[in-house]
Design a protein around this motif. Structure first.
Motif, PDB file in Angstrom:
ATOM      1  N   TYR A  62       0.826  -1.213   0.000  1.00 20.49           N
ATOM      2  CA  TYR A  62       0.000   0.000   0.000  1.00 20.49           C
ATOM      3  C   TYR A  62       0.850   1.249   0.000  1.00 20.49           C
ATOM      4  O   TYR A  62       0.602   2.194  -0.725  1.00 20.49           O
ATOM      5  N   GLY A  95      -3.977   5.218   8.524  1.00 23.50           N
ATOM      6  CA  GLY A  95      -4.897   4.487   7.661  1.00 23.50           C
ATOM      7  C   GLY A  95      -4.328   4.197   6.292  1.00 23.50           C
ATOM      8  O   GLY A  95      -5.067   4.000   5.347  1.00 23.50           O
ATOM      9  N   TYR A  96      -3.001   4.180   6.203  1.00 25.93           N
ATOM     10  CA  TYR A  96      -2.397   4.068   4.880  1.00 25.93           C
ATOM     11  C   TYR A  96      -2.596   2.699   4.243  1.00 25.93           C
ATOM     12  O   TYR A  96      -2.556   2.571   3.029  1.00 25.93           O
ATOM     13  N   GLU A  97      -2.784   1.663   5.042  1.00 25.54           N
ATOM     14  CA  GLU A  97      -3.019   0.341   4.453  1.00 25.54           C
ATOM     15  C   GLU A  97      -4.486   0.234   4.107  1.00 25.54           C
ATOM     16  O   GLU A  97      -5.314  -0.151   4.915  1.00 25.54           O
ATOM     17  N   LYS A  98      -4.784   0.500   2.870  1.00 23.90           N
ATOM     18  CA  LYS A  98      -6.171   0.834   2.524  1.00 23.90           C
ATOM     19  C   LYS A  98      -7.168  -0.282   2.780  1.00 23.90           C
ATOM     20  O   LYS A  98      -8.224  -0.058   3.327  1.00 23.90           O
ATOM     21  N   MET A  99      -6.853  -1.520   2.350  1.00 25.79           N
ATOM     22  CA  MET A  99      -7.866  -2.551   2.481  1.00 25.79           C
ATOM     23  C   MET A  99      -7.760  -3.308   3.789  1.00 25.79           C
ATOM     24  O   MET A  99      -8.503  -4.229   4.053  1.00 25.79           O
ATOM     25  N   ASN A 100      -6.812  -2.905   4.611  1.00 23.29           N
ATOM     26  CA  ASN A 100      -6.656  -3.565   5.894  1.00 23.29           C
ATOM     27  C   ASN A 100      -7.646  -2.957   6.879  1.00 23.29           C
ATOM     28  O   ASN A 100      -7.544  -1.790   7.230  1.00 23.29           O
ATOM     29  N   GLU A 101      -8.606  -3.780   7.310  1.00 24.69           N
ATOM     30  CA  GLU A 101      -9.648  -3.225   8.182  1.00 24.69           C
ATOM     31  C   GLU A 101      -9.067  -2.677   9.466  1.00 24.69           C
ATOM     32  O   GLU A 101      -9.532  -1.680   9.997  1.00 24.69           O
ATOM     33  N   ASN A 110      -7.827   0.747   8.897  1.00 21.82           N
ATOM     34  CA  ASN A 110      -8.925   1.713   8.828  1.00 21.82           C
ATOM     35  C   ASN A 110      -9.451   2.041  10.213  1.00 21.82           C
ATOM     36  O   ASN A 110      -9.694   3.201  10.540  1.00 21.82           O
ATOM     37  N   PRO A 125       0.376   0.588  10.112  1.00 22.10           N
ATOM     38  CA  PRO A 125       1.601  -0.056   9.651  1.00 22.10           C
ATOM     39  C   PRO A 125       2.687   0.164  10.697  1.00 22.10           C
ATOM     40  O   PRO A 125       2.735   1.237  11.315  1.00 22.10           O
TER      41      PRO A 125
END
Lengths: 486, 222
Positions: free
Chosen positions: A100, A147-153, A156, A240
């Motif tokens: 990401y 929140g940089y890891e976009k698809m990681n709930e 988020n 992260p």
């Protein structure tokens, strides 16, 4: 005007390099990715040079006293820049494996630079507006980075929790500042202190006391002191790892330097008010009791570090509660030790995470035999965290506790010592995993891959941890010099 | 009303009303310029932006009963305690100092205001602009996210990804993967000219709108 510009040269350099990287990564594209970290490094090194060249022997008060260059700010800026340098160094390998972050690399480093600028501005801010703005400049990039890891709930969740609670804290902080302005009619910290002394406001103005306590609540959120710590575990766990490191070091540095500015310069006589002191003591006590006991059952390393950093915030708050001259440099020394050991622990954890794809404490199993050098460094960081001699954490705790005892807070210090004995259990648990538990996983991941750069950083940090005990006088001198101008 | 209203559109209008009242307070405090700014910025743009975001992102604008809230009592209690304690504090302390200062500063006209803004408070002004830039970049990063997923699937050793989500949008994104980089550049170039429009069309055209709402929301915050 010239002196104004000279005094913010380091900030200008860091901002400029941040924008440069942002622009170049837009126009050159993916080809630029490899060059980003060196460019950023050059920028930071240049800024460190600028602090030495322009600011160190030139105490100044620029931009209508809203920007103060004194020993404290110079030391803090260098301290921040070095921390940023280490984080950039650690990030080089990390971002390569994070799908990401790699995608928006220019923005990633731009945001890191903005956090750095915010922290630098915070340490040299001379009025309430600057304090608030620079705290925001630190916070907003960290919300995004978390929140940089976009698809990681989880990421988020981390970002959202951090954002909502952080905004609430900022609102409370701003309201507190406005009450202080209402009570004193000034935004400049030094003038606020003068007016408070002249009119004896601390004993007869509840407006000021409530304002100060609200500002303390705001800062309490940012340093992660209990009972305002609820964002910390989830944010630490979900972000992260490189961003967790950023939040636990630079963002904390910013909040603490702001708190030192605000309390020791602005409300310089806050010791006169029983309410404020009581509030700080409660904050401190809750932090180290809750932090240490909640850390005991944790199985995730980052979650554990979150609670550990809450308890460290509590120990540092003892220094604020003591509110003596000695306490000021004790807090500074503690901060140095705290940053060194946290960076170290996270850099080791980052290597473990990269090879074994797990952030659990279990993932540390058996690395004592496969990677002896890193493991020994990790032992140093962990022991340092507990505060047992002969490592940096001991020096930090020693002086803060000493300041506490001198300020007749012996009971608080005793609770602090007892809870740090509790902390021994969970730190040593990690060491136990490293040496006495066999790694049951993929055999290929048994040996942790350690790039040379990371090993270098880890060993430098370990050396720093040892150096703080071998020659404590140097660090005490730095601490004393940093606060003498107050 | 803003927070208890279940219909998000109603909430937006209540918010406008609240902000209008705040503007009234500013007028009563003789800060006309601030009142005008309040009306222009908050009601004129932010509330309208919220409405725009609703219009563009949600397929069904209606009562949203999904929002569960089991902390009502606690929240009310906290609010009451805060209100009572603040009222007590305000009534016991001398507020006249505030009024003195307001008149002492003599910021009555826009000219004075701008004069002070660009001389005495230059640095905070500049920092605020950097802050806005940061928030802008951040919101674009968050809004950009969703479309570049395919790249992530080719890379081995990724961390936990919501498998279901990636699966669904796999097909759409295969096409887009190559354009990804160019799109970032294009969007960033367009920041200056027309932020909302450009990112909206680019992201909005192809995607299910979930993440877009987040980005838009954050723009609203800023």
């Amino acid at each position: 005007m010239v002196i104004d510009l000279i005094s913010i040269i380091p900030e200008l350099i860091v901002t400029g390099f941040g924008l440069l990287v942002l622009m170049l990564s837009v126009f050159i594209g993916k080809k630029f990715d490899r060059a980003i970290a060196p460019v950023i490094t050059a920028g930071i090194v240049l800024a460190i040079g600028a602090v030495f060249a322009f600011n160190f022997y030139n105490p100044a008060s620029a931009f209508n006293n809203s920007f103060v260059v004194d020993n404290f700010s110079s030391f803090f800026r260098i301290f921040t820049l070095i921390t940023a340098l280490i984080i950039v160094g650690l990030s080089v390998g990390y971002v390569k494996e994070s799908v990401y972050i790699k995608r928006n690399l220019g923005e990633f480093y731009f945001l890191i630079m903005m956090v750095t600028v915010g922290t630098m501005l915070m340490s040299s801010s001379g009025d309430l507006i600057m304090l608030f703005l620079s705290l925001e400049l630190v916070s907003i990039p960290t919300y995004i980075l978390a929140g940089y890891e976009k698809m990681n709930e989880r990421s988020n969740e981390a970002s959202l929790k951090y954002f909502i609670l952080g905004v609430l804290a900022s609102a409370i902080l701003a309201y507190g500042f406005s009450l202080i302005y209402g009570a004193t009619g000034e935004i400049n910290l030094k003038e606020i202190a003068q007016i408070i002394i002249n009119r004896d406001l601390l004993s007869n103005s509840y407006l000021l006391i409530v304002g100060t306590i609200m500002a303390l609540i705001g800062f309490g959120f940012k340093i992660g002191a209990a009972p305002f710590h609820w964002w910390a575990p989830d944010t630490y766990e979900g972000s992260p790892t490189i961003i967790t490191t950023l939040i636990t070091t630079i963002a904390k540095l910013a909040a603490f330097s702001g708190l030192i500015r605000f309390l020791f310069i602005g409300i310089s006589r806050f010791k006169d008010s029983v309410w404020i002191i009581l509030f700080i003591i409660i904050l401190s006590m809750l932090s180290f009791i809750l932090g240490n006991f909640m850390a005991l059952p944790q199985k995730n390393f980052k979650r554990l570090m979150a609670y550990s950093s809450i308890s460290h915030a509590g120990y540092m708050l003892i220094g604020f509660a003591a509110a003596t001259m000695d306490a000021q440099w004790a807090v500074f020394v503690y901060l140095m030790a705290y940053i060194a050991m946290n960076l170290g622990a996270f850099s080791v954890a980052m290597l473990v995470e990269r090879t074994r794809k797990s952030e659990e404490i279990k993932a540390f199993a058996g690395m004592g035999y496969t990677n002896p050098f890193i493991s020994i460094c990790m032992i140093i960081f962990m022991i340092s965290m507990v505060g047992i001699p002969p490592f940096a954490g001991f020096i930090g705790k020693l002086f803060v506790f000493k300041a506490g005892v001198e300020a007749n807070l012996t009971w608080l210090v005793i609770i602090g010592v007892l809870t740090s004995v509790v902390s021994l259990w969970y730190y040593v648990n990690i060491i136990r995993h490293m040496y006495f538990i066999k790694y049951e996983g993929d055999a290929a991941a048994a040996k942790i891959k350690a790039p040379k750069l990371n090993v270098f950083i880890i060993s430098v940090l370990a050396l720093f941890n040892i150096a703080m005990v071998v020659v404590p006088s140097v660090f005490i001198l730095i601490g004393k010099n940093a606060v003498t101008l107050f | 009303m803003v927070i208890t209203g279940k219909h998000i559109l109603h909430s937006a209008f209540y918010l406008a009303a609240t902000l209008l009242c705040v503007a009234m307070y500013f007028i009563m405090l003789r800060a006309e310029f601030l009142a005008a700014v309040e009306v222009l910025v908050y009601i004129g743009s932010i509330v309208v932006l919220i409405l725009f975001a609703l219009m563009l992102t949600r397929t069904k604008v209606g009562e949203d009963t999904n929002i569960s809230n089991n902390q009502k009592v606690f929240a009310a209690l906290t609010a009451v305690i805060l209100f009572v304690s603040l009222t007590l504090v305000f009534s016991y302390s001398k507020i006249d100092t505030v009024a003195e200062n307001a008149t002492a500063l003599k910021i009555s006209s826009i000219k004075d205001f701008s004069g002070i803004l660009f001389t005495k408070y230059t640095l905070p002004f500049e920092i605020a602009s950097i802050l806005l830039l940061t928030a802008l970049v951040g919101s674009i990063v968050i809004a950009m996210k969703e479309k570049l997923q395919t790249e992530s699937e080719t890379v081995v050793g990724q961390k936990s990804i919501d498998a279901g989500n990636t699966g669904n949008q796999n097909n759409e994104n295969n096409v887009l993967a190559n354009q990804g980089v160019q799109d970032i550049a294009a969007i960033d170039k367009n920041i200056g000219s027309n932020l909302a429009g450009s990112s909206e069309t680019m992201v909005g055209d192809v995607l299910p709108d979930t993440d877009d709402a987040k980005g838009e929301g954050q723009k609203g915050e800023n």
